[in-house]
Design a protein around this motif. Structure first.
Motif, PDB file in Angstrom:
ATOM      1  N   ASP A 121      -8.233  84.114  11.418  1.00 10.41           N
ATOM      2  CA  ASP A 121      -7.630  84.887  12.715  1.00 10.41           C
ATOM      3  C   ASP A 121      -7.848  83.898  13.755  1.00 10.41           C
ATOM      4  O   ASP A 121      -7.246  83.628  14.922  1.00 10.41           O
ATOM      5  N   GLU A 122      -8.348  82.373  12.687  1.00  4.03           N
ATOM      6  CA  GLU A 122      -8.300  81.487  14.023  1.00  4.03           C
ATOM      7  C   GLU A 122      -6.951  81.307  14.584  1.00  4.03           C
ATOM      8  O   GLU A 122      -6.401  80.819  15.494  1.00  4.03           O
ATOM      9  N   MET A 123      -5.713  81.125  13.375  1.00  3.19           N
ATOM     10  CA  MET A 123      -4.371  80.596  13.947  1.00  3.19           C
ATOM     11  C   MET A 123      -3.756  81.758  14.738  1.00  3.19           C
ATOM     12  O   MET A 123      -3.361  81.649  15.605  1.00  3.19           O
ATOM     13  N   ILE A 124      -4.101  82.934  14.578  1.00  3.00           N
ATOM     14  CA  ILE A 124      -3.805  84.023  15.317  1.00  3.00           C
ATOM     15  C   ILE A 124      -4.218  83.833  17.215  1.00  3.00           C
ATOM     16  O   ILE A 124      -3.304  84.373  17.749  1.00  3.00           O
ATOM     17  N   LYS A 128      -1.663  83.300  20.393  1.00  2.00           N
ATOM     18  CA  LYS A 128      -1.566  83.820  21.525  1.00  2.00           C
ATOM     19  C   LYS A 128      -2.374  82.988  22.494  1.00  2.00           C
ATOM     20  O   LYS A 128      -1.187  83.342  23.747  1.00  2.00           O
ATOM     21  N   LYS A 129      -3.362  82.087  22.844  1.00  2.00           N
ATOM     22  CA  LYS A 129      -3.651  81.239  23.637  1.00  2.00           C
ATOM     23  C   LYS A 129      -2.177  80.407  24.246  1.00  2.00           C
ATOM     24  O   LYS A 129      -2.149  79.841  25.210  1.00  2.00           O
ATOM     25  N   LYS A 195       0.976  93.994  13.730  1.00  3.11           N
ATOM     26  CA  LYS A 195       2.082  93.227  13.770  1.00  3.11           C
ATOM     27  C   LYS A 195       1.923  91.837  13.570  1.00  3.11           C
ATOM     28  O   LYS A 195       2.814  91.103  14.063  1.00  3.11           O
ATOM     29  N   THR A 196       0.637  90.992  13.336  1.00  2.00           N
ATOM     30  CA  THR A 196       1.188  89.918  12.946  1.00  2.00           C
ATOM     31  C   THR A 196       2.363  89.639  11.701  1.00  2.00           C
ATOM     32  O   THR A 196       1.834  88.348  11.648  1.00  2.00           O
ATOM     33  N   GLN A 214       9.614  79.932  19.426  1.00  2.00           N
ATOM     34  CA  GLN A 214       9.471  80.985  20.090  1.00  2.00           C
ATOM     35  C   GLN A 214       7.599  81.268  19.021  1.00  2.00           C
ATOM     36  O   GLN A 214       7.165  82.798  19.918  1.00  2.00           O
ATOM     37  N   ALA A 215       7.449  80.293  18.414  1.00  2.00           N
ATOM     38  CA  ALA A 215       6.342  80.800  17.429  1.00  2.00           C
ATOM     39  C   ALA A 215       5.305  79.896  17.289  1.00  2.00           C
ATOM     40  O   ALA A 215       6.414  78.143  17.299  1.00  2.00           O
ATOM     41  N   ALA A 216       4.692  79.292  17.476  1.00  2.00           N
ATOM     42  CA  ALA A 216       3.793  79.017  17.704  1.00  2.00           C
ATOM     43  C   ALA A 216       3.155  77.660  15.856  1.00  2.00           C
ATOM     44  O   ALA A 216       3.033  76.523  15.238  1.00  2.00           O
TER      45      ALA A 216
END
Length: 367
Positions: A121-124, A128-129, A195-196, A214-216
């Protein structure tokens, strides 16, 4: 001895030294690595097979079942990473000399995210940030998902595939079901809705998205690192973050060497495999041509000068070997299908879907 073309130059030099030391000639035959297990099973019983062969550990249980490999006396097993010894252990006996390990981990774009996350959850949230189009990607298939790449998250719920004892994996104890498995299934369903996890993002697409910035985050293995380097991505490798509270341990693949149960000179074959191919200097040379973390601990310490090898290896040291028992062949198809149904929303009852999968797999194994 059967080898692949990649490792042949190193083994040729070692074979020359072995002949000089012992007078015994080692004839090397180059084969397609993927064809070795099937050919080993069919040719060893006829007496036409090799005395030894390069191998991936997860085929070992099948070789033992067919009676074509012989156990080896490694002596001081502490010279090797524990996960590598576990990988070649079947029914309490060691059937291979390990030389390299390989596993997936979390790769982070450091220009987008500075610190490694501790939880999924922290990664997501970090992703996002960061402003990236995709907070996190992992390549999966529309029909079969990808149990291999998703396994760290499953493990973090305490839902291992098989029970493991000091003698190896126990095929009679499928441990993916129950409360822990049900929780993981519910998590898959939720991630699909959010959609994660996305069935439309394949392995190639996930690599491309991360390479384009385009992806963290991406969960992947060392085989994609060169692409990230060529794309100029600044990255760091760390442990896969936990989704279920326990460690998110990936599968480790281990490569090594089998000895034939029909070896014409088992004493010389054992000596060549254990004393020559198992030693630090040879495993260092094998690392240079394969770029996989050495199984020999001293060779691995030296290889840690490569930060990527050190990072993947650190994750692998705490992980588990891919189950090496024949029963594993009955697991993949139904496992992947159930994951895809949950992620894609075709299955809406997570517990029922998961338990049906477990029952089907258990039936195939017992059958």
């Amino acid at each position: 001895m059967w080898t692949d073309s990649n490792r042949e130059p190193v083994l040729r030099k070692v074979a020359a030294q072995f002949k000089q030391d012992t007078g015994v000639t080692v004839n090397l035959a180059v084969k397609d690595f993927a064809k070795i297990p099937d050919d080993f099973i069919t040719q060893v019983p006829t007496g036409k097979g090799p005395d030894a062969a390069i191998a991936a550990h997860d085929g070992t249980g099948r070789m033992v079942q067919n009676g074509v490999v012989a156990p080896l006396e490694l002596g001081d097993t502490s010279a090797f990473q524990n996960v590598a010894i576990q990988a070649f252990t079947v029914n309490g006996k060691i059937y291979g000399v390990p030389y390299a390990t390989e596993n997936i981990a979390l790769v982070r774009n450091t220009k987008l995210v500075k610190e490694a996350p501790k939880t999924f959850d922290e990664m997501i949230e970090m992703g996002k940030k960061s402003g990236a189009k995709y907070p996190f990607v992992v390549g999966i298939d529309p029909k079969n998902a990808d149990p291999y790449h998703l396994y760290p998250f499953q493990a973090s719920f305490g839902a291992a595939v098989f029970a493991m004892t000091d003698k190896g994996f126990d095929s009679s104890k499928l441990t993916m079901g129950g409360a822990n498995g049900d929780k993981f299934a519910a998590w898959l369903l939720a991630q699909g809705k959010a959609k994660t996890l996305n069935l439309n993002i394949s392995q190639d697409i996930s690599k491309d998205l991360f390479s384009k910035g385009q992806a963290a985050f991406i969960v992947t293995g060392p085989w994609n690192i060169d692409a990230f380097k060529k794309a100029g991505i600044s990255y760091e490798i760390s442990a896969v973050p936990s989704a279920g509270g326990q460690d998110a341990t990936p599968f480790v693949g281990v490569q090594g060497f089998w000895m034939s149960a029909k070896a014409k000179n088992p004493v010389a074959t054992q000596k060549f495999l254990v004393e020559y191919l198992g030693n630090e200097s040879v495993q260092t040379e094998l690392f240079k041509v394969g770029n996989r973390a050495p199984a020999n601990k001293k060779a691995f310490e030296a290889a840690k000068s490569d930060k990527d090898v050190a990072a993947f290896g650190a994750v692998g040291e705490k992980a588990v070997p891919m189950p090496n028992i024949p029963a594993m062949g009955s697991v993949w198809a139904d496992w992947g299908t159930a994951e895809a149904q949950l992620i894609g929303g075709k299955a809406t009852d997570a517990t029922a879907t998961w338990e049906k999968m477990v029952k089907t797999i258990d039936g195939k194994i017992k059958g």
